[in-house]
Design an enzyme around this catalytic site. Structure first.
Site, mmCIF file in Angstrom:
data_model
loop_
_atom_site.group_PDB
_atom_site.id
_atom_site.type_symbol
_atom_site.label_atom_id
_atom_site.label_comp_id
_atom_site.label_asym_id
_atom_site.label_seq_id
_atom_site.Cartn_x
_atom_site.Cartn_y
_atom_site.Cartn_z
ATOM 1 N N HIS A 1 -10.313 -4.984 -3.135
ATOM 2 C CA HIS A 1 -8.967 -5.252 -2.616
ATOM 3 C C HIS A 1 -9.064 -5.722 -1.178
ATOM 4 C CE1 HIS A 1 -9.988 -0.994 -2.106
ATOM 5 N NE2 HIS A 1 -9.355 -1.062 -0.940
ATOM 6 N N GLY B 1 -15.265 2.686 4.494
ATOM 7 C CA GLY B 1 -14.001 3.387 4.266
ATOM 8 C C GLY B 1 -13.368 3.088 2.920
ATOM 9 N N GLN B 2 -14.178 2.595 1.961
ATOM 10 C CA GLN B 2 -13.606 2.266 0.650
ATOM 11 C C GLN B 2 -13.330 3.548 -0.142
ATOM 12 O OE1 GLN B 2 -16.025 -0.287 -1.871
ATOM 13 N NE2 GLN B 2 -14.302 -0.687 -3.245
ATOM 14 N N ASN C 1 -12.670 -3.174 2.925
ATOM 15 C CA ASN C 1 -13.517 -2.003 3.119
ATOM 16 C C ASN C 1 -14.532 -1.939 1.982
ATOM 17 O OD1 ASN C 1 -12.042 -1.196 5.401
ATOM 18 N ND2 ASN C 1 -10.555 -0.096 4.143
ATOM 19 N N HIS D 1 -6.938 -5.733 2.224
ATOM 20 C CA HIS D 1 -5.779 -5.213 2.956
ATOM 21 C C HIS D 1 -5.194 -6.350 3.803
ATOM 22 C CE1 HIS D 1 -6.659 -0.810 2.448
ATOM 23 N NE2 HIS D 1 -7.895 -1.254 2.306
ATOM 24 N N ASP E 1 0.856 -1.190 0.000
ATOM 25 C CA ASP E 1 0.000 0.000 0.000
ATOM 26 C C ASP E 1 0.891 1.238 0.000
ATOM 27 O OD1 ASP E 1 -3.189 0.571 1.125
ATOM 28 O OD2 ASP E 1 -1.757 2.213 1.097
ATOM 29 N N ILE E 2 0.504 2.211 -0.827
ATOM 30 C CA ILE E 2 1.314 3.433 -0.976
ATOM 31 C C ILE E 2 1.327 4.257 0.310
ATOM 32 C CG2 ILE E 2 -0.467 5.034 -1.811
ATOM 33 C CD1 ILE E 2 1.427 5.745 -4.119
HETATM 34 P P1 AMP Z 1 -9.550 1.566 0.655
HETATM 35 O O1 AMP Z 1 -9.567 2.859 1.428
HETATM 36 O O2 AMP Z 1 -9.952 0.365 1.452
HETATM 37 O O3 AMP Z 1 -10.334 1.698 -0.628
HETATM 38 O O4 AMP Z 1 -8.042 1.296 0.294
HETATM 39 C C1 AMP Z 1 -7.415 1.826 -0.822
HETATM 40 C C2 AMP Z 1 -5.955 1.787 -0.524
HETATM 41 O O5 AMP Z 1 -5.249 1.913 -1.727
HETATM 42 C C3 AMP Z 1 -5.466 2.883 0.421
HETATM 43 O O6 AMP Z 1 -4.899 2.292 1.583
HETATM 44 C C4 AMP Z 1 -4.432 3.622 -0.421
HETATM 45 O O7 AMP Z 1 -3.333 4.032 0.342
HETATM 46 C C5 AMP Z 1 -4.053 2.581 -1.457
HETATM 47 N N1 AMP Z 1 -3.560 3.076 -2.730
HETATM 48 C C6 AMP Z 1 -4.127 4.003 -3.524
HETATM 49 N N2 AMP Z 1 -3.409 4.172 -4.642
HETATM 50 C C7 AMP Z 1 -2.369 3.302 -4.562
HETATM 51 C C8 AMP Z 1 -1.267 2.989 -5.415
HETATM 52 N N3 AMP Z 1 -1.071 3.607 -6.581
HETATM 53 N N4 AMP Z 1 -0.384 2.044 -4.999
HETATM 54 C C9 AMP Z 1 -0.565 1.417 -3.819
HETATM 55 N N5 AMP Z 1 -1.581 1.667 -2.985
HETATM 56 C C10 AMP Z 1 -2.471 2.599 -3.344
#
Ligand code: AMP
Ligand code: ZN
Length: 115
Positions: free
Chosen positions: A101, A94-95, A88, A103, A31-32
């Site tokens: 995806h 919290g999506q 999420n 986590h 995760d970024i």
């Molecule tokens: P959610 O809030 O459950 O939809 O999670 C989305 C996740 O994607 C968040 O934790 C972000 O930090 C992560 N995210 C968004 N863009 C990227 C990316 N380019 N590379 C890796 N993680 C990302």
């Protein structure tokens, strides 16, 4: 592949990531914005908005992802102390990215319940 979906672009390698695990159906990458010392995202290569949108024909794919997460967690060094897997869904969940995806969080003791 859905246009303007960031995770579809990651799955298609249009956006490069350091995959920690990949197979025909899924890819796992960091995760970024990590929320734990180890924070991976596991995504199906197929675009599905979220689990609400998963169709009956996605059942095997969902099972495959869940069955592969222990392997991914082991590769990431999380098997001994444990980890948390979170999905999420929509606003209250919290999506923020509307491509399904999972986590995978670990590397520290995490409290419960989440905020
Ligand atoms: P959610 O809030 O459950 O939809 O999670 C989305 C996740 O994607 C968040 O934790 C972000 O930090 C992560 N995210 C968004 N863009 C990227 C990316 N380019 N590379 C890796 N993680 C990302
Ligand atoms: Zn997508």
């Amino acid at each position: 592949m859905q246009e303007d979906c960031i995770f579809c672009k990651i799955a298609a390698k249009t956006i490069p990531v350091n995959a920690v695990y990949e197979d025909e159906y899924l890819i796992a990458f960091p995760d970024i914005k990590p929320a734990a010392p180890v924070h991976l995202l596991v995504i199906p290569k197929k675009h599905i908005d979220n689990i609400l949108e998963a169709a009956p024909e996605d059942t095997a794919l969902l099972g495959h992802i869940l069955a592969t997460i222990p392997k991914i967690a082991t590769i990431a060094g999380l098997a001994e102390d444990g980890f948390r897997t979170v999905i999420n869904t929509k606003d209250n969940g919290g999506q923020t990215v509307y491509h399904l995806h999972f986590h995978v969080l670990g590397g520290k003791f995490m409290t419960w319940p989440p905020g």
